[in-house]
Design a protein around this motif. Structure first.
Motif, PDB file in Angstrom:
ATOM      1  N   ALA A 293      43.519  53.589  45.085  1.00  0.00           N
ATOM      2  CA  ALA A 293      44.586  52.633  44.810  1.00  0.00           C
ATOM      3  C   ALA A 293      44.262  51.247  45.339  1.00  0.00           C
ATOM      4  O   ALA A 293      44.555  50.236  44.691  1.00  0.00           O
ATOM      5  CB  ALA A 293      45.897  53.137  45.419  1.00  0.00           C
ATOM      6  N   SER A 294      43.649  51.171  46.517  1.00  0.00           N
ATOM      7  CA  SER A 294      43.310  49.858  47.076  1.00  0.00           C
ATOM      8  C   SER A 294      42.229  49.185  46.240  1.00  0.00           C
ATOM      9  O   SER A 294      42.285  47.969  46.000  1.00  0.00           O
ATOM     10  CB  SER A 294      42.869  49.979  48.531  1.00  0.00           C
ATOM     11  OG  SER A 294      41.733  50.812  48.650  1.00  0.00           O
ATOM     12  N   GLY A 295      41.242  49.952  45.783  1.00  0.00           N
ATOM     13  CA  GLY A 295      40.192  49.390  44.953  1.00  0.00           C
ATOM     14  C   GLY A 295      40.716  48.856  43.641  1.00  0.00           C
ATOM     15  O   GLY A 295      40.307  47.786  43.170  1.00  0.00           O
ATOM     16  N   ILE A 296      41.625  49.603  43.025  1.00  0.00           N
ATOM     17  CA  ILE A 296      42.229  49.151  41.766  1.00  0.00           C
ATOM     18  C   ILE A 296      43.022  47.872  41.981  1.00  0.00           C
ATOM     19  O   ILE A 296      42.905  46.909  41.214  1.00  0.00           O
ATOM     20  CB  ILE A 296      43.124  50.261  41.183  1.00  0.00           C
ATOM     21  CG1 ILE A 296      42.271  51.464  40.755  1.00  0.00           C
ATOM     22  CG2 ILE A 296      43.932  49.737  40.000  1.00  0.00           C
ATOM     23  CD1 ILE A 296      43.080  52.698  40.398  1.00  0.00           C
ATOM     24  N   ALA A 297      43.821  47.825  43.040  1.00  0.00           N
ATOM     25  CA  ALA A 297      44.632  46.636  43.318  1.00  0.00           C
ATOM     26  C   ALA A 297      43.768  45.413  43.594  1.00  0.00           C
ATOM     27  O   ALA A 297      44.045  44.312  43.100  1.00  0.00           O
ATOM     28  CB  ALA A 297      45.565  46.908  44.498  1.00  0.00           C
ATOM     29  N   VAL A 298      42.709  45.598  44.384  1.00  0.00           N
ATOM     30  CA  VAL A 298      41.832  44.476  44.722  1.00  0.00           C
ATOM     31  C   VAL A 298      41.078  43.992  43.487  1.00  0.00           C
ATOM     32  O   VAL A 298      40.986  42.783  43.237  1.00  0.00           O
ATOM     33  CB  VAL A 298      40.859  44.881  45.846  1.00  0.00           C
ATOM     34  CG1 VAL A 298      39.748  43.849  46.003  1.00  0.00           C
ATOM     35  CG2 VAL A 298      41.615  45.034  47.162  1.00  0.00           C
ATOM     36  N   ALA A 299      40.546  44.919  42.697  1.00  0.00           N
ATOM     37  CA  ALA A 299      39.829  44.525  41.486  1.00  0.00           C
ATOM     38  C   ALA A 299      40.750  43.791  40.522  1.00  0.00           C
ATOM     39  O   ALA A 299      40.369  42.773  39.916  1.00  0.00           O
ATOM     40  CB  ALA A 299      39.221  45.753  40.818  1.00  0.00           C
ATOM     41  N   ARG A 300      41.972  44.284  40.376  1.00  0.00           N
ATOM     42  CA  ARG A 300      42.936  43.641  39.470  1.00  0.00           C
ATOM     43  C   ARG A 300      43.246  42.212  39.928  1.00  0.00           C
ATOM     44  O   ARG A 300      43.295  41.277  39.114  1.00  0.00           O
ATOM     45  CB  ARG A 300      44.213  44.474  39.415  1.00  0.00           C
ATOM     46  CG  ARG A 300      45.283  43.887  38.491  1.00  0.00           C
ATOM     47  CD  ARG A 300      46.574  44.691  38.548  1.00  0.00           C
ATOM     48  NE  ARG A 300      46.385  46.036  38.006  1.00  0.00           N
ATOM     49  CZ  ARG A 300      46.688  47.162  38.638  1.00  0.00           C
ATOM     50  NH1 ARG A 300      47.183  47.108  39.869  1.00  0.00           N
ATOM     51  NH2 ARG A 300      46.495  48.326  38.066  1.00  0.00           N
ATOM     52  N   ALA A 301      43.454  42.039  41.224  1.00  0.00           N
ATOM     53  CA  ALA A 301      43.794  40.710  41.744  1.00  0.00           C
ATOM     54  C   ALA A 301      42.619  39.748  41.609  1.00  0.00           C
ATOM     55  O   ALA A 301      42.805  38.571  41.256  1.00  0.00           O
ATOM     56  CB  ALA A 301      44.221  40.826  43.204  1.00  0.00           C
ATOM     57  N   LEU A 302      41.424  40.213  41.896  1.00  0.00           N
ATOM     58  CA  LEU A 302      40.246  39.352  41.762  1.00  0.00           C
ATOM     59  C   LEU A 302      40.015  38.946  40.320  1.00  0.00           C
ATOM     60  O   LEU A 302      39.697  37.791  40.019  1.00  0.00           O
ATOM     61  CB  LEU A 302      39.014  40.072  42.308  1.00  0.00           C
ATOM     62  CG  LEU A 302      38.927  40.210  43.825  1.00  0.00           C
ATOM     63  CD1 LEU A 302      37.841  41.210  44.203  1.00  0.00           C
ATOM     64  CD2 LEU A 302      38.654  38.848  44.476  1.00  0.00           C
ATOM     65  N   ARG A 303      40.196  39.919  39.417  1.00  0.00           N
ATOM     66  CA  ARG A 303      40.038  39.606  37.995  1.00  0.00           C
ATOM     67  C   ARG A 303      41.111  38.625  37.551  1.00  0.00           C
ATOM     68  O   ARG A 303      40.844  37.693  36.784  1.00  0.00           O
ATOM     69  CB  ARG A 303      40.112  40.893  37.166  1.00  0.00           C
ATOM     70  CG  ARG A 303      39.772  40.694  35.713  1.00  0.00           C
ATOM     71  CD  ARG A 303      38.310  40.365  35.529  1.00  0.00           C
ATOM     72  NE  ARG A 303      38.027  40.056  34.125  1.00  0.00           N
ATOM     73  CZ  ARG A 303      37.390  38.968  33.726  1.00  0.00           C
ATOM     74  NH1 ARG A 303      36.971  38.080  34.608  1.00  0.00           N
ATOM     75  NH2 ARG A 303      37.159  38.759  32.455  1.00  0.00           N
ATOM     76  N   GLY A 304      42.333  38.813  38.044  1.00  0.00           N
ATOM     77  CA  GLY A 304      43.410  37.900  37.713  1.00  0.00           C
ATOM     78  C   GLY A 304      43.169  36.493  38.222  1.00  0.00           C
ATOM     79  O   GLY A 304      43.682  35.517  37.651  1.00  0.00           O
ATOM     80  N   ALA A 305      42.387  36.371  39.295  1.00  0.00           N
ATOM     81  CA  ALA A 305      42.040  35.061  39.846  1.00  0.00           C
ATOM     82  C   ALA A 305      40.872  34.420  39.104  1.00  0.00           C
ATOM     83  O   ALA A 305      40.453  33.312  39.462  1.00  0.00           O
ATOM     84  CB  ALA A 305      41.710  35.195  41.328  1.00  0.00           C
ATOM     85  N   GLY A 306      40.346  35.126  38.103  1.00  0.00           N
ATOM     86  CA  GLY A 306      39.290  34.553  37.277  1.00  0.00           C
ATOM     87  C   GLY A 306      37.876  34.903  37.670  1.00  0.00           C
ATOM     88  O   GLY A 306      36.921  34.345  37.124  1.00  0.00           O
ATOM     89  N   HIS A 307      37.720  35.845  38.601  1.00  0.00           N
ATOM     90  CA  HIS A 307      36.383  36.217  39.048  1.00  0.00           C
ATOM     91  C   HIS A 307      35.790  37.331  38.188  1.00  0.00           C
ATOM     92  O   HIS A 307      36.521  38.095  37.542  1.00  0.00           O
ATOM     93  CB  HIS A 307      36.419  36.655  40.512  1.00  0.00           C
ATOM     94  CG  HIS A 307      36.945  35.602  41.435  1.00  0.00           C
ATOM     95  ND1 HIS A 307      36.468  34.314  41.427  1.00  0.00           N
ATOM     96  CD2 HIS A 307      37.927  35.635  42.376  1.00  0.00           C
ATOM     97  CE1 HIS A 307      37.109  33.599  42.334  1.00  0.00           C
ATOM     98  NE2 HIS A 307      38.006  34.376  42.917  1.00  0.00           N
ATOM     99  N   ALA A 308      34.469  37.429  38.187  1.00  0.00           N
ATOM    100  CA  ALA A 308      33.776  38.549  37.559  1.00  0.00           C
ATOM    101  C   ALA A 308      33.741  39.682  38.566  1.00  0.00           C
ATOM    102  O   ALA A 308      33.242  39.506  39.690  1.00  0.00           O
ATOM    103  CB  ALA A 308      32.363  38.147  37.150  1.00  0.00           C
ATOM    104  N   VAL A 309      34.256  40.838  38.186  1.00  0.00           N
ATOM    105  CA  VAL A 309      34.466  41.925  39.147  1.00  0.00           C
ATOM    106  C   VAL A 309      33.668  43.157  38.735  1.00  0.00           C
ATOM    107  O   VAL A 309      33.760  43.620  37.597  1.00  0.00           O
ATOM    108  CB  VAL A 309      35.958  42.282  39.264  1.00  0.00           C
ATOM    109  CG1 VAL A 309      36.163  43.388  40.292  1.00  0.00           C
ATOM    110  CG2 VAL A 309      36.776  41.051  39.630  1.00  0.00           C
ATOM    111  N   PHE A 310      32.920  43.686  39.699  1.00  0.00           N
ATOM    112  CA  PHE A 310      32.170  44.926  39.533  1.00  0.00           C
ATOM    113  C   PHE A 310      32.709  45.906  40.562  1.00  0.00           C
ATOM    114  O   PHE A 310      32.734  45.612  41.756  1.00  0.00           O
ATOM    115  CB  PHE A 310      30.673  44.687  39.766  1.00  0.00           C
ATOM    116  CG  PHE A 310      30.102  43.634  38.871  1.00  0.00           C
ATOM    117  CD1 PHE A 310      29.472  43.980  37.684  1.00  0.00           C
ATOM    118  CD2 PHE A 310      30.210  42.288  39.199  1.00  0.00           C
ATOM    119  CE1 PHE A 310      28.952  43.008  36.840  1.00  0.00           C
ATOM    120  CE2 PHE A 310      29.695  41.301  38.364  1.00  0.00           C
ATOM    121  CZ  PHE A 310      29.064  41.671  37.183  1.00  0.00           C
ATOM    122  N   THR A 311      33.172  47.049  40.097  1.00  0.00           N
ATOM    123  CA  THR A 311      33.778  48.020  41.005  1.00  0.00           C
ATOM    124  C   THR A 311      32.913  49.277  41.037  1.00  0.00           C
ATOM    125  O   THR A 311      32.443  49.747  39.997  1.00  0.00           O
ATOM    126  CB  THR A 311      35.236  48.309  40.587  1.00  0.00           C
ATOM    127  OG1 THR A 311      35.867  49.119  41.560  1.00  0.00           O
ATOM    128  CG2 THR A 311      35.327  48.943  39.226  1.00  0.00           C
TER     129      THR A 311
END
Length: 243
Positions: A16-34
């Motif tokens: 759950a923490s990984g999903i939340a962090v990835a979602r927020a980073l992506r929402g901030a416009g970053h390229a996210v690799f999980t």
């Protein structure tokens, strides 16, 4: 700080923490690799985090596998600007004498070995980035250990020490360089929580109040702020998030 799109790796992204962090980073416009060790789980987690989040499968406790992960990203033309380390787990006992070796092996592997492997593999990337950030999530137990949580607290304390040593490395190479100091642009920091809380935990125990717990969405927001905060204000800091 940078207005550019940053490449951020979320290590331990299946929960759950990984999903939340990835979602927020992506929402901030970053390229996210999980990243996770189970292909189906990390793929589902990346999909839950949102469009554009890239799932990667890797056993982060295996240094050769982590080296291959870095080579894979480099082959895609990706140099990381951030690593958010969320790999962990909980084990506890009644006291000191009954702390099982199996629990220590689990905690050392997940909390310490994975962090060491990832930080060594991507340290140079983060040091070279104009906005390099490394962060882990620790526990208040590390600073105030109890007998029952001895193994857990010791593993978290070791992971914290390694992260703060990274911060010293960044400082020595940048603002603290003896001959050619530059403005600090890379930082390693530790988020400190009592425990993390998500919607599934609330649904499973609706009668509980979870005092002092940190919602995963609050952790995610704090992660995003790392990239908007000057490195000199972050490097080597323990950042409390407990309510």
């Amino acid at each position: 700080m940078s207005a550019d799109v940053l490449n951020v790796l979320v290590a331990g992204g299946s929960g759950a923490s990984g999903i939340a962090v990835a979602r927020a980073l992506r929402g901030a416009g970053h390229a996210v690799f999980t990243v996770g060790s189970d292909a189906s789980r990390i793929t589902a987690a990346a999909a839950a985090a949102g469009e554009g989040v890239v799932p990667l499968t890797c056993d982060l406790a295996d240094p050769a596998a982590v080296a291959a992960l870095r080579a894979d990203l480099a082959g895609r033309g990706v140099r990381l600007d951030g690593v958010i380390h969320l790999v962990g787990g909980w084990r506890g006992a009644k006291g000191i004498a009954d702390q099982p070796d199996e629990d220590w092996d689990f905690l050392e592997r997940n909390a310490v070995t994975t962090l060491r492997n990832v930080s060594r593999a991507f340290y140079d990337d983060l040091a070279a980035s104009g906005t390099g950030r490394f962060a882990m999530v620790s526990s208040t137990t590390a600073a105030a250990p109890t007998a029952g949580a001895a193994s857990y607290a010791a593993a978290k304390a070791a992971a914290e020490a390694w992260t703060l040593a990274m911060a010293d490395g960044f400082r020595r190479e940048q603002s603290g360089h003896k001959e050619h100091p530059v403005e600090q642009h890379s930082a390693a920091a530790v988020f400190v929580v009592k425990a993390l809380l998500d919607d599934a935990m609330r649904a499973a125990a609706p009668e509980r109040k979870f005092p002092g717990y940190t919602d995963v969405t609050d952790l995610a927001a704090a992660v995003v702020r790392l990239f908007d905060t000057p490195a000199g204000e972050l490097n080597g800091r323990r950042l409390p998030l407990s309510r």
